[in-house]
Design a protein around this motif. Sequence first.
Motif, PDB file in Angstrom:
ATOM      1  N   ARG A 139      -3.346  -4.772  -8.926  1.00 39.48           N
ATOM      2  CA  ARG A 139      -3.599  -4.075  -7.603  1.00 39.48           C
ATOM      3  C   ARG A 139      -2.958  -4.562  -6.412  1.00 39.48           C
ATOM      4  N   GLU A 141      -2.613  -5.992  -2.691  1.00 38.27           N
ATOM      5  CA  GLU A 141      -3.468  -6.475  -1.563  1.00 38.27           C
ATOM      6  C   GLU A 141      -2.595  -6.813  -0.544  1.00 38.27           C
ATOM      7  N   THR A 150      -6.492  -3.145   0.664  1.00 34.34           N
ATOM      8  CA  THR A 150      -5.642  -2.683  -0.566  1.00 34.34           C
ATOM      9  C   THR A 150      -4.786  -1.750   0.346  1.00 34.34           C
ATOM     10  N   VAL A 151      -3.712  -1.176  -0.593  1.00 31.17           N
ATOM     11  CA  VAL A 151      -2.788  -0.122   0.193  1.00 31.17           C
ATOM     12  C   VAL A 151      -2.760   1.258  -0.499  1.00 31.17           C
ATOM     13  N   CYS A 152      -2.936   2.374   0.236  1.00 31.60           N
ATOM     14  CA  CYS A 152      -2.986   3.638  -0.260  1.00 31.60           C
ATOM     15  C   CYS A 152      -1.782   3.967  -1.178  1.00 31.60           C
ATOM     16  N   ASP A 153      -1.891   4.605  -2.080  1.00 28.36           N
ATOM     17  CA  ASP A 153      -0.838   4.762  -2.917  1.00 28.36           C
ATOM     18  C   ASP A 153       0.090   6.317  -2.536  1.00 28.36           C
ATOM     19  N   ASP A 154      -0.252   7.132  -1.429  1.00 31.09           N
ATOM     20  CA  ASP A 154       0.266   8.302  -0.996  1.00 31.09           C
ATOM     21  C   ASP A 154       1.672   7.733  -0.586  1.00 31.09           C
ATOM     22  N   TRP A 156       3.825   6.308  -2.530  1.00 31.05           N
ATOM     23  CA  TRP A 156       4.149   5.165  -3.159  1.00 31.05           C
ATOM     24  C   TRP A 156       4.936   5.223  -4.367  1.00 31.05           C
TER      25      TRP A 156
END
Length: 171
Positions: A139, A141, A150-154, A156
Amino acid sequence: RCAGRVEVQHGGHWGTVCDDDWGLPDAAVVCRQLGCGAALAAPPGAWFGEGSGPIWLNGLWCRGTEERLALCRHRGWRPHVCSHEEDASAVCSGHARARCAQIPPTHGSPGPVLALTPASLPGGPTVRLVGAAGRCAGRLEIFHAGHWGTVCDDLWGLPDAEVVCRQLGCG
């Protein structure tokens, strides 16, 4: 340079090392273990920012010749009464692109994972991959304002993942 707060993963959880008795011989072991060259400094007092989580090690007494931090004398693997204002740091002669960010345990090695959290390294935000075997999977970070998040997966996609892999030296 390869430099940052010293962090260790023990029992599946990341934590820091207290700077009580911390010195150049201890930093030399960290730099050697990470393949980052010689130790140039062992700054005290959370020089690269305060960490979070448990403070796994305290009172390290390295001779400076050990191959791994886990081989140095210390007060035991457990949460210690030490504040994150006392997180140990290391400054090594090598460069971050020379594999200095993080090293996983080798197969059959009981030792913990060791990393320099390079909060001060130039070249953009500091990132890491967590939650999987090795340093090149997991994951995502990002370190910002003294904290890991964390990083949003929108939106991505593969191009984004390729940038992270290049930044971490993972191909």
